[in-house]
Design an enzyme around this catalytic site. Structure first.
Site, PDB file in Angstrom:
ATOM      1  N   GLY A  41       0.045   0.406   6.241  1.00 41.52           N
ATOM      2  CA  GLY A  41      -1.205  -0.547   7.032  1.00 41.52           C
ATOM      3  C   GLY A  41      -1.204  -0.624   8.509  1.00 41.52           C
ATOM      4  N   THR A  42      -1.806  -1.751   8.870  1.00 42.11           N
ATOM      5  CA  THR A  42      -2.158  -1.991  10.229  1.00 42.11           C
ATOM      6  C   THR A  42      -0.728  -2.017  10.974  1.00 42.11           C
ATOM      7  OG1 THR A  42      -4.066  -3.278   9.875  1.00 42.11           O
ATOM      8  CG2 THR A  42      -3.149  -3.575  11.805  1.00 42.11           C
ATOM      9  N   CYS A  43       0.205  -2.798  10.341  1.00 45.13           N
ATOM     10  CA  CYS A  43       1.475  -3.077  10.994  1.00 45.13           C
ATOM     11  C   CYS A  43       2.118  -1.728  11.623  1.00 45.13           C
ATOM     12  CB  CYS A  43       2.288  -3.646  10.412  1.00 45.13           C
ATOM     13  SG  CYS A  43       4.058  -3.751  10.608  1.00 45.13           S
ATOM     14  N   TYR A 187      -2.647 -12.615  21.521  1.00 44.75           N
ATOM     15  CA  TYR A 187      -1.646 -11.704  21.143  1.00 44.75           C
ATOM     16  C   TYR A 187      -1.796 -10.398  21.865  1.00 44.75           C
ATOM     17  CZ  TYR A 187       1.088 -14.839  18.168  1.00 44.75           C
ATOM     18  OH  TYR A 187       1.916 -15.665  17.721  1.00 44.75           O
ATOM     19  N   GLY A 273      -9.714 -11.150  18.390  1.00 48.90           N
ATOM     20  CA  GLY A 273      -9.248 -11.770  17.199  1.00 48.90           C
ATOM     21  C   GLY A 273      -9.609 -10.492  16.111  1.00 48.90           C
ATOM     22  N   HIS A 445      30.142 -16.006  23.531  1.00 45.34           N
ATOM     23  CA  HIS A 445      29.812 -16.051  25.070  1.00 45.34           C
ATOM     24  C   HIS A 445      30.327 -14.694  25.749  1.00 45.34           C
ATOM     25  CE1 HIS A 445      29.629 -17.398  29.235  1.00 45.34           C
ATOM     26  NE2 HIS A 445      30.774 -17.048  29.335  1.00 45.34           N
TER      27      HIS A 445
HETATM   28  P1  FAD Z   1      -2.692  -4.408   6.529  1.00 41.48           P
HETATM   29  O1  FAD Z   1      -1.461  -4.150   7.388  1.00 41.48           O
HETATM   30  O2  FAD Z   1      -3.950  -4.568   7.571  1.00 41.48           O
HETATM   31  O3  FAD Z   1      -2.803  -3.394   5.489  1.00 41.48           O
HETATM   32  C1  FAD Z   1      -4.067  -3.422   4.630  1.00 41.48           C
HETATM   33  C2  FAD Z   1      -4.036  -2.275   4.091  1.00 41.48           C
HETATM   34  O4  FAD Z   1      -5.038  -1.966   3.061  1.00 41.48           O
HETATM   35  C3  FAD Z   1      -4.543  -0.850   4.980  1.00 41.48           C
HETATM   36  O5  FAD Z   1      -3.517   0.029   5.026  1.00 41.48           O
HETATM   37  C4  FAD Z   1      -5.929  -0.341   4.653  1.00 41.48           C
HETATM   38  O6  FAD Z   1      -6.061   0.962   4.895  1.00 41.48           O
HETATM   39  C5  FAD Z   1      -5.639  -0.610   3.057  1.00 41.48           C
HETATM   40  N1  FAD Z   1      -7.092  -1.120   2.748  1.00 41.48           N
HETATM   41  C6  FAD Z   1      -8.200  -1.740   2.962  1.00 41.48           C
HETATM   42  N2  FAD Z   1      -9.072  -1.668   2.007  1.00 41.48           N
HETATM   43  C7  FAD Z   1      -8.723  -0.693   1.175  1.00 41.48           C
HETATM   44  C8  FAD Z   1      -9.309  -0.528  -0.078  1.00 41.48           C
HETATM   45  N3  FAD Z   1     -10.717  -1.131  -0.443  1.00 41.48           N
HETATM   46  N4  FAD Z   1      -8.695   0.325  -1.024  1.00 41.48           N
HETATM   47  C9  FAD Z   1      -7.686   0.797  -0.653  1.00 41.48           C
HETATM   48  N5  FAD Z   1      -6.931   0.277   0.597  1.00 41.48           N
HETATM   49  C10 FAD Z   1      -7.366  -0.533   1.355  1.00 41.48           C
HETATM   50  N6  FAD Z   1       2.282  -8.787  13.337  1.00 41.48           N
HETATM   51  C11 FAD Z   1       3.514  -9.292  13.599  1.00 41.48           C
HETATM   52  O7  FAD Z   1       4.077  -9.911  12.693  1.00 41.48           O
HETATM   53  N7  FAD Z   1       4.260  -8.738  14.671  1.00 41.48           N
HETATM   54  C12 FAD Z   1       3.780  -7.954  15.651  1.00 41.48           C
HETATM   55  O8  FAD Z   1       4.365  -7.802  16.573  1.00 41.48           O
HETATM   56  C13 FAD Z   1       2.212  -7.530  15.367  1.00 41.48           C
HETATM   57  N8  FAD Z   1       1.859  -6.628  16.402  1.00 41.48           N
HETATM   58  C14 FAD Z   1       0.643  -6.296  16.265  1.00 41.48           C
HETATM   59  C15 FAD Z   1       0.039  -5.508  16.973  1.00 41.48           C
HETATM   60  C16 FAD Z   1      -1.316  -5.116  16.937  1.00 41.48           C
HETATM   61  C17 FAD Z   1      -2.047  -4.400  17.801  1.00 41.48           C
HETATM   62  C18 FAD Z   1      -2.261  -5.523  15.689  1.00 41.48           C
HETATM   63  C19 FAD Z   1      -3.586  -4.886  15.522  1.00 41.48           C
HETATM   64  C20 FAD Z   1      -1.535  -6.314  14.753  1.00 41.48           C
HETATM   65  C21 FAD Z   1      -0.336  -6.902  14.755  1.00 41.48           C
HETATM   66  N9  FAD Z   1       0.357  -7.769  14.133  1.00 41.48           N
HETATM   67  C22 FAD Z   1       1.838  -8.282  14.315  1.00 41.48           C
HETATM   68  C23 FAD Z   1      -0.372  -8.189  12.759  1.00 41.48           C
HETATM   69  C24 FAD Z   1       0.149  -7.064  11.645  1.00 41.48           C
HETATM   70  O9  FAD Z   1      -0.294  -6.027  11.877  1.00 41.48           O
HETATM   71  C25 FAD Z   1      -0.774  -8.150  10.291  1.00 41.48           C
HETATM   72  O10 FAD Z   1      -0.421  -9.053  10.099  1.00 41.48           O
HETATM   73  C26 FAD Z   1      -0.308  -7.189   9.191  1.00 41.48           C
HETATM   74  O11 FAD Z   1      -0.312  -5.544   9.266  1.00 41.48           O
HETATM   75  C27 FAD Z   1      -0.928  -7.630   8.022  1.00 41.48           C
HETATM   76  O12 FAD Z   1      -0.537  -6.935   6.921  1.00 41.48           O
HETATM   77  P2  FAD Z   1      -1.354  -6.723   5.614  1.00 41.48           P
HETATM   78  O13 FAD Z   1      -0.599  -6.249   4.518  1.00 41.48           O
HETATM   79  O14 FAD Z   1      -2.011  -8.249   5.193  1.00 41.48           O
HETATM   80  O15 FAD Z   1      -2.698  -6.029   6.107  1.00 41.48           O
HETATM   81  P1  NAD Z   2      -5.842 -13.918  19.386  1.00 41.17           P
HETATM   82  O1  NAD Z   2      -6.420 -14.921  18.232  1.00 41.17           O
HETATM   83  O2  NAD Z   2      -4.502 -13.805  19.536  1.00 41.17           O
HETATM   84  O3  NAD Z   2      -6.604 -13.863  20.567  1.00 41.17           O
HETATM   85  C1  NAD Z   2      -7.729 -13.853  20.849  1.00 41.17           C
HETATM   86  C2  NAD Z   2      -8.269 -14.348  22.155  1.00 41.17           C
HETATM   87  O4  NAD Z   2      -9.677 -14.106  22.556  1.00 41.17           O
HETATM   88  C3  NAD Z   2      -8.019 -15.841  22.510  1.00 41.17           C
HETATM   89  O5  NAD Z   2      -7.401 -16.133  23.515  1.00 41.17           O
HETATM   90  C4  NAD Z   2      -9.670 -15.962  22.363  1.00 41.17           C
HETATM   91  O6  NAD Z   2      -9.932 -17.340  23.110  1.00 41.17           O
HETATM   92  C5  NAD Z   2     -10.154 -15.033  23.095  1.00 41.17           C
HETATM   93  N1  NAD Z   2     -11.694 -14.929  23.016  1.00 41.17           N
HETATM   94  C6  NAD Z   2     -12.496 -15.009  21.790  1.00 41.17           C
HETATM   95  N2  NAD Z   2     -13.660 -14.511  22.000  1.00 41.17           N
HETATM   96  C7  NAD Z   2     -13.571 -14.370  23.400  1.00 41.17           C
HETATM   97  C8  NAD Z   2     -14.861 -13.710  24.168  1.00 41.17           C
HETATM   98  N3  NAD Z   2     -15.960 -13.505  23.838  1.00 41.17           N
HETATM   99  N4  NAD Z   2     -14.452 -13.663  25.610  1.00 41.17           N
HETATM  100  C9  NAD Z   2     -13.267 -13.728  25.957  1.00 41.17           C
HETATM  101  N5  NAD Z   2     -12.115 -14.290  25.263  1.00 41.17           N
HETATM  102  C10 NAD Z   2     -12.464 -14.443  24.067  1.00 41.17           C
HETATM  103  O7  NAD Z   2      -6.426 -12.312  18.472  1.00 41.17           O
HETATM  104  P2  NAD Z   2      -5.781 -10.932  19.004  1.00 41.17           P
HETATM  105  O8  NAD Z   2      -5.239 -10.773  20.313  1.00 41.17           O
HETATM  106  O9  NAD Z   2      -6.954 -10.107  18.643  1.00 41.17           O
HETATM  107  O10 NAD Z   2      -4.781 -10.720  17.707  1.00 41.17           O
HETATM  108  C11 NAD Z   2      -5.166 -10.828  16.251  1.00 41.17           C
HETATM  109  C12 NAD Z   2      -4.098 -10.965  15.474  1.00 41.17           C
HETATM  110  O11 NAD Z   2      -2.990 -10.195  15.496  1.00 41.17           O
HETATM  111  C13 NAD Z   2      -3.349 -12.557  15.964  1.00 41.17           C
HETATM  112  O12 NAD Z   2      -3.959 -13.649  15.248  1.00 41.17           O
HETATM  113  C14 NAD Z   2      -1.917 -12.216  15.430  1.00 41.17           C
HETATM  114  O13 NAD Z   2      -1.608 -13.147  14.487  1.00 41.17           O
HETATM  115  C15 NAD Z   2      -1.863 -10.891  15.191  1.00 41.17           C
HETATM  116  N6  NAD Z   2      -1.019 -10.000  16.285  1.00 41.17           N
HETATM  117  C16 NAD Z   2       0.254 -10.608  16.126  1.00 41.17           C
HETATM  118  C17 NAD Z   2       1.316 -10.086  16.948  1.00 41.17           C
HETATM  119  C18 NAD Z   2       2.496 -10.630  17.295  1.00 41.17           C
HETATM  120  O14 NAD Z   2       2.884 -11.217  16.075  1.00 41.17           O
HETATM  121  N7  NAD Z   2       3.214 -10.522  18.209  1.00 41.17           N
HETATM  122  C19 NAD Z   2       0.791  -9.095  17.999  1.00 41.17           C
HETATM  123  C20 NAD Z   2      -0.406  -8.765  18.030  1.00 41.17           C
HETATM  124  C21 NAD Z   2      -1.399  -9.162  17.106  1.00 41.17           C
END
Ligand code: FAD
Ligand code: NAD
Length: 466
Positions: A41-43, A187, A273, A445
């Site tokens: 997935g996304t992760c 984030y 977001g 330590h």
């Molecule tokens: P997803 O990982 O989004 O997986 C959903 C899957 O469903 C996808 O593979 C998609 O292809 C599939 N799918 C969708 N629709 C269909 C369909 N109709 N049929 C078949 N398959 C389908 N979280 C952390 O905890 N730590 C981090 O450091 C972190 N860093 C991040 C950095 C970035 C740049 C981003 C974008 C996100 C980050 N996150 C992080 C958030 C994390 O990636 C998500 O919370 C997590 O992937 C959610 O898992 P999920 O299983 O809900 O969905």
């Molecule tokens: P976020 O909610 O962390 O940050 C979005 C930011 O955009 C907020 O600070 C908000 O005030 C700002 N914003 C909203 N509309 C705006 C606008 N029009 N102009 C300027 N600023 C605006 O969302 P994200 O960074 O897109 O991350 C999405 C999700 O992915 C998060 O909710 C987080 O849970 C997950 N994520 C987690 C990690 C991690 O765990 N280390 C890393 C990346 C992403």
């Protein structure tokens, strides 16, 4: 057209879906998982793993650059400036992703889960159609788990395309943008913005609220703001993106004082977001209850339709991989007939900025807002020997406990590498530790983890090293 039946059908093989399927398979539940893209997935593909790879590469590059510019306090210098081959960095990152993709598929096979490749569409609450490479596959299931995750929010006046990119494209750039404007200082914006600044881009962050990382309290964010300044990142808070300028070479931004700014940019990374993947065909027909745009679930991840569960990002905040995994594991156990409910005391969150921020449970303000009287102990890394030896003195560890019985309500930290304290923080809260338990635990330590023990001692009024 082929038809198969199973007990549990999981839609989406992100961390929520694949963990759910593996656990169900382990428990002997006849399970099918459908994935439209790649396993993980996304992760795994465009989120946690690739971003942490890029962040690590950027940290290494910045350290070496410091040495080459004679700025290293360690007495190490280099004669020639380092150079960066971003394409090679991205290829290295893609290699890690590829290995993990195969790893997830292997784990699913080992658990005897059937993997169907293709996009799922609902016929009804128990039947799904998947257009696969070999034709239409119909899957009938007793129970369905929607684990379709989320995608980046697109601003209507700044649609993705051309110079406007999401985190997905940012993680695959093979040439460094000279000027990068990041819209959204949350984030993703700060994790990637910091990495690109270290790699050599001129970075400007545009954040709508009055503080970057508004989800954390000011004290935790301060060391990050200081570091952004050191790295030359320009931060505009209380600022709203308005759209591209005529030729698309700049971003128009309005700040709180009503002034309009034109920020020249080679790339504009929009990270405001993420929204749920609920546009799956046939899903609207199920008429599931929503919580805003997300699917509403109860404490067993059940949706409003019998036999249909939802887990992970599609169910809303906190959108974190480890939350999705924990929900997936729980739902698999429920599907196998075990009695389970969501009973976690906390979900730790880490922001991989520089320095990192870690939070588990309640902050002092959150606890007070819940009407609790609290005892707070805070210990700075500037008084920790190991932190000094690693040039990592910025930041602190904070313990928040109930004033009446010292039960730990929350633990927060900001500092280099504090993400690795996440296990200790979550374990303490999950096990109902009191401040005395942490204070009485022998901490090795010299480690930065000693700051946790010292923060607990401080809350008790007798810190030893400050
Ligand atoms: P997803 O990982 O989004 O997986 C959903 C899957 O469903 C996808 O593979 C998609 O292809 C599939 N799918 C969708 N629709 C269909 C369909 N109709 N049929 C078949 N398959 C389908 N979280 C952390 O905890 N730590 C981090 O450091 C972190 N860093 C991040 C950095 C970035 C740049 C981003 C974008 C996100 C980050 N996150 C992080 C958030 C994390 O990636 C998500 O919370 C997590 O992937 C959610 O898992 P999920 O299983 O809900 O969905
Ligand atoms: P976020 O909610 O962390 O940050 C979005 C930011 O955009 C907020 O600070 C908000 O005030 C700002 N914003 C909203 N509309 C705006 C606008 N029009 N102009 C300027 N600023 C605006 O969302 P994200 O960074 O897109 O991350 C999405 C999700 O992915 C998060 O909710 C987080 O849970 C997950 N994520 C987690 C990690 C991690 O765990 N280390 C890393 C990346 C992403």
């Amino acid at each position: 057209m082929k038809e198969i039946s199973c007990k549990l059908l999981v839609i989406g093989a992100g961390p929520g879906g694949y963990v759910c399927a593996i656990r169900a398979g382990q428990l002997g539940v006849d399970t099918v998982i459908v994935e439209a893209g790649k396993p993980g997935g996304t992760c795994l593909n465009v989120g946690c793993i690739p971003s942490k790879a890029l962040i690590h590469a950027a940290e290494e590059y910045e350290k070496i650059r410091q040495m080459a510019e004679g700025r290293s306090p360690l007495g190490i210098s280099l004669q020639a400036p380092p150079s960066l081959d971003l394409a090679a960095t991205i290829a290295w990152k893609d290699g890690i992703v590829g290995r993990l993709n195969s790893g997830v598929s292997g784990l699913l096979r080992k658990a005897r889960v059937k993997i169907v490749q293709g996009r799922a569409a609902f016929r009804d609450g128990k039947t799904v159609e998947v257009q696969t490479e070999t034709g239409m596959q119909v899957i009938r299931a007793e129970m369905v788990v929607i684990a379709t995750g989320s995608k980046p929010v697109e601003l209507p006046f700044l649609p993705f395309g051309g110079p406007v990119i999401s985190s997905t494209e940012a993680l695959s750039l093979t040439t460094l943008p000279k000027r990068l404007v990041v819209v959204g200082g949350g984030y993703i914006g700060l994790e990637l913005g910091t990495a690109f600044a270290k790699l050599g881009s001129e970075v400007t962050v545009v954040e709508a609220t009055d503080q970057v990382l508004p989800q954390y309290d000011g004290e935790l964010v301060r060391p990050v703001q200081k570091r952004l300044q050191q790295l030359g990142v320009r931060v505009l808070t209380g600022a709203k993106a308005k759209g591209l300028s005529g030729q698309g070479e700049a971003l128009l931004v309005e700040t709180e004082d009503g002034k309009e700014h034109k920020l020249q940019a080679d790339k504009i990374l929009v990270t405001v977001g993420r929204r749920p993947n609920t546009d799956m065909a046939g899903l609207d027909g199920l008429d599931l209850d929503r919580s805003g745009a997300f699917l509403r679930i109860d404490d067993q991840c059940r949706t409003s339709m019998r036999g249909v569960f939802a887990i992970g990002d599609v169910t809303g905040e906190p959108m974190l991989a480890h939350r999705a995994m924990a929900q997936g594991e729980m739902v698999a156990e429920i599907a196998s007939g075990l009695k389970r409910g969501w009973d976690k005391r906390c979900i730790p969150a880490v922001c991989f900025t520089d320095p990192e921020i870690l939070s588990a449970g309640l902050s002092p303000d959150e606890a007070r807002r819940n009407g609790l009287e609290v005892r707070v102990g805070q210990f700075p890394f500037s008084a920790n020997g190991r932190a000094m030896t690693m040039l990592a003195e910025d930041g602190f560890v904070r313990v928040v406990a109930r004033a009446d019985n010292n039960v730990v309500l929350g633990l927060q930290a900001v500092g280099a590498g504090v993400s690795e304290l996440a296990s200790a923080f979550a374990l303490a809260i999950e096990m109902g530790a009191r401040v005395e338990d942490i204070a009485a635990t022998v901490h090795a330590h010299p480690t930065r983890g000693e700051a946790l023990q010292e923060a607990a001692l401080k809350a008790l009024g007798h810190a030893l090293h400050i």
